[in-house]
Design a protein around this motif. Structure first.
Motif, PDB file in Angstrom:
ATOM      1  N   GLY A 174       0.839  -1.201   0.000  1.00 31.08           N
ATOM      2  CA  GLY A 174       0.000   0.000   0.000  1.00 31.08           C
ATOM      3  C   GLY A 174       0.873   1.249   0.000  1.00 31.08           C
ATOM      4  N   ARG A 175       0.433   2.295   0.711  1.00 28.77           N
ATOM      5  CA  ARG A 175       1.302   3.469   0.855  1.00 28.77           C
ATOM      6  C   ARG A 175       2.437   3.079   1.795  1.00 28.77           C
ATOM      7  NH1 ARG A 175       0.335   7.721  -1.244  1.00 28.77           N
ATOM      8  NH2 ARG A 175      -1.497   8.707  -0.326  1.00 28.77           N
ATOM      9  N   PRO A 176       3.695   3.061   1.336  1.00 26.72           N
ATOM     10  CA  PRO A 176       4.778   2.621   2.211  1.00 26.72           C
ATOM     11  C   PRO A 176       4.937   3.547   3.420  1.00 26.72           C
ATOM     12  CG  PRO A 176       5.642   3.476   0.126  1.00 26.72           C
ATOM     13  CD  PRO A 176       4.152   3.478   0.011  1.00 26.72           C
ATOM     14  N   ASP A 181       5.891 -11.811  -2.361  1.00 24.49           N
ATOM     15  CA  ASP A 181       5.198 -10.668  -2.956  1.00 24.49           C
ATOM     16  C   ASP A 181       4.792  -9.625  -1.896  1.00 24.49           C
ATOM     17  OD1 ASP A 181       4.056  -9.129  -4.894  1.00 24.49           O
ATOM     18  OD2 ASP A 181       2.235 -10.332  -5.109  1.00 24.49           O
ATOM     19  N   PRO A 182       5.800  -9.007  -1.257  1.00 22.67           N
ATOM     20  CA  PRO A 182       5.502  -8.118  -0.117  1.00 22.67           C
ATOM     21  C   PRO A 182       4.650  -6.898  -0.472  1.00 22.67           C
ATOM     22  CG  PRO A 182       7.835  -8.009  -0.718  1.00 22.67           C
ATOM     23  CD  PRO A 182       7.248  -9.127  -1.512  1.00 22.67           C
ATOM     24  N   ALA A 183       4.761  -6.405  -1.701  1.00 23.95           N
ATOM     25  CA  ALA A 183       3.944  -5.238  -2.096  1.00 23.95           C
ATOM     26  C   ALA A 183       3.157  -5.628  -3.343  1.00 23.95           C
ATOM     27  CB  ALA A 183       4.843  -4.034  -2.366  1.00 23.95           C
ATOM     28  N   PRO A 184       2.075  -6.385  -3.153  1.00 22.48           N
ATOM     29  CA  PRO A 184       1.337  -6.891  -4.314  1.00 22.48           C
ATOM     30  C   PRO A 184       0.849  -5.745  -5.206  1.00 22.48           C
ATOM     31  CG  PRO A 184       0.478  -7.808  -2.266  1.00 22.48           C
ATOM     32  CD  PRO A 184       1.432  -6.732  -1.894  1.00 22.48           C
ATOM     33  N   LYS A 185       0.798  -6.013  -6.490  1.00 19.89           N
ATOM     34  CA  LYS A 185       0.254  -5.026  -7.435  1.00 19.89           C
ATOM     35  C   LYS A 185      -1.190  -4.738  -7.071  1.00 19.89           C
ATOM     36  CE  LYS A 185       2.494  -5.295 -11.902  1.00 19.89           C
ATOM     37  NZ  LYS A 185       3.818  -5.763 -11.575  1.00 19.89           N
TER      38      LYS A 185
END
Ligand code: TPW
Length: 538
Positions: free
Chosen positions: A123-125, A155-159
């Motif tokens: 999401g927003r890091p 996949d820590p920051a999924p699309k």
């Protein structure tokens, strides 16, 4: 897998055990983390030793705040969580962090770190606080079970794919625009969707404005870059597409005179398309007509597909009107930059920095101060993405040396830090860190003897100097020499140029004390108007 001394179990068989220290180190390594920024102190001193022994790079600072800034910018540069190791307190961190967790049992370290990584980069890091109590480190458990408890985050920051209707709405709005404008924010830089963004800008032919940390996403010298005509395009544009840029105070909340509104709060009449990872960002200050929620890469790709191959570029009337203002302003600035006043001022010094950055487009520019920030942002062109690292949304002084250390460590490229003399003071002790790790950092202090300027006087005539004034003629260069770095005292653009060129060439830790006219610049740089005037009549 790290292990500690074998212990003899009841059955007399030798049982391999691990402990909290090693589980944390192994969990970080398993997730591709190779560097920790921090400051040792009980109870984490042993941890730093073990981390270094285990092959992690441990960069230790003189103040934790700078380690925190280093970790933050490492995260921005790499999309991997930057790790800051510190002795702190959960209750203090909790309200400030995106998420905060405490791990109490060794067997939960794996899940705690996995959760922290996901929270930080999805999401927003944002910053995540993981509280590891001292007694956790000494807890032991079976080595094999410990190993199994660790999680390699998939996949820590999924699309996040935007909805087709949202994309169509945005494309339709853009199609109908007579005077379209694109604003690129630091979210666009963070996303590392450089090729897609480049292609969207060039395919549509729409003029764009980069926010400070989006500079260089496309070269600032790009034909479509409208930075030099900012005060013309903001009020004139009819449809504005924000890509990873928020309508916060830096963009006057999307309304008011900056946008052509009648008074400071009035809407200027623009329609907005906003591409952002966070749905909550929409309508946060003005109406967003076409919200496109998703990760920047997916959103921009979807827009590119929606735009197709028959896109009509904006009218030449709009483009010419911008070009006319832009080239006039650029010519005017060139005149100012070419002057060579004594003493040196911000412009004649930045003329040098501008050339050095142009000749070294891979170098990273760190920037803080007031005038030193505002003038550098507008004068020094950037040529590549994520090369300009600055105070960001909140204008926080003190990021300078933490960012510089991390930028050099993470990228291996030379770093140029352009610092106001006040701004530098917030993290100045870290020049020792720069020297200790022998980093290719060239700090340039624009020394004008004070906060903003050095000209205030104490109205009482007393012995104390005015609150904004520092020691006159301070020699910051000697600070660098104290730790074995190169110190240079530069009073002319020629001396500054020679010293910067040498710093980049030699890659030696360098600090240049650039003496700037103490009357140059304005109070608060570009935000002088925010100074409240006294309501009390004399
Ligand atoms: C954490 C307030 C904004 S800008 C600035 C301060 C103290 C320094 C300006 O002087 P400097 O720059 O650096 O010498 P220049 O080029 O104009 O001479 N504390 C924090 N953040 C902010 N923003 C401040 C105070 C401030």
């Amino acid at each position: 897998m790290g292990t500690v001394e074998p212990q003899v179990a009841h059955s007399d068989a030798v049982q391999e055990v691990t402990d909290g220290f090693h589980l944390v180190i192994d969990a970080l390594k398993l997730n591709g983390i190779d560097t920790i920024f921090g400051l040792p102190g009980i109870p984490i001193t042993d941890f730093t030793r073990m981390a270094q022994a285990a092959g992690l790079r441990v960069i230790s600072f003189r103040h934790e705040q700078n380690a925190g800034n280093a970790a933050a910018i490492a995260g921005f540069m790499t999309q991997k969580p930057g790790i800051c190791l510190t002795v702190s307190e959960l209750a203090v961190a909790k309200p400030l962090a995106k998420a905060a967790f405490r791990v109490l049992h060794a067997e939960d370290i794996g899940v705690g770190i996995a959760r922290a990584i996901r929270a930080a980069v999805s999401g927003r890091p944002g910053g995540v606080y993981l509280d590891l109590p001292a007694k956790l480190f000494a807890q032991t458990m079976d080595a094999e079970a410990g190993k199994k408890s660790l999680i390699k985050v998939v996949d820590p920051a999924p699309k996040q794919i935007p909805g087709a209707d949202a994309v169509k709405r945005a494309v339709d709005l853009l199609k109908g625009a007579k005077k379209p404008l694109i604003v690129l924010g630091k979210g666009a830089a963070y996303a590392q969707a450089d090729a897609e963004i480049h292609s969207l800008i060039e395919k549509t032919g729409i003029p764009y404005l980069p926010m400070s940390m989006a500079k260089g996403l496309l070269p600032d010298t790009h034909e479509q870059c409208a930075s030099a005509a900012r005060s013309y395009v903001l009020p004139e544009a009819d449809v504005v597409m924000l890509i990873g840029a928020r309508l916060n105070w830096l963009l006057s909340h999307g309304k008011g005179k900056t946008w052509g509104g009648k008074d400071h709060k009035a809407w200027g009449g623009q329609k907005f398309i906003q591409i952002d990872i966070s749905p909550q960002e929409m309508d946060s200050n003005v109406r967003i007509d076409a919200p496109v929620v998703g990760d920047i890469g997916s959103c921009v790709s979807a827009l590119l597909a929606g735009i197709g191959s028959t896109w009509a570029k904006p009218s030449t009337e709009w483009l010419n009107a911008i070009a006319e203002r832009k080239y006039k302003n650029i010519a005017k600035m060139a005149e100012t930059l070419a002057k060579n006043p004594t003493p040196m001022n911000f412009h004649s010094a930045l003329n040098v920095v501008r050339d050095i950055v142009k000749a070294n487009p891979d170098a990273i520019l760190v920037n803080e101060g007031a005038n030193a920030l505002d003038f550098t942002r507008s004068i020094v062109d950037m040529y590549k993405p994520r090369k300009r690292l600055d105070v960001g949304t909140w204008g926080v002084m003190g990021i300078g040396m933490g960012f510089s250390v991390a930028a050099a460590v993470v990228s291996g490229e030379p770093v140029i830090a352009i610092e106001g003399d006040s701004a530098f003071g917030f993290s100045g002790m870290e020049v020792e860190t720069v020297c200790r790790y022998n980093l290719p950092v060239c700090v340039v202090i624009f020394n004008n003897n004070g906060v903003y300027r050095g000209t205030d006087v104490n109205p009482t005539g007393g012995a104390d100097v005015a609150p904004t004034v520092f020691v006159k003629g301070a020699r910051y260069d000697k600070l660098m020499e104290a730790f074995g770095g190169v110190g240079v005292h530069a009073t002319t653009p020629a001396e500054l140029r020679k010293a910067m060129e040498e710093a980049i060439r030699s890659r030696r830790p360098t600090l240049i004390n650039a003496v700037i006219d103490e009357t140059a610049g304005t109070e608060s740089g570009r935000i002088t108007s925010l100074n409240p005037a006294s309501g009390k009549k004399k």
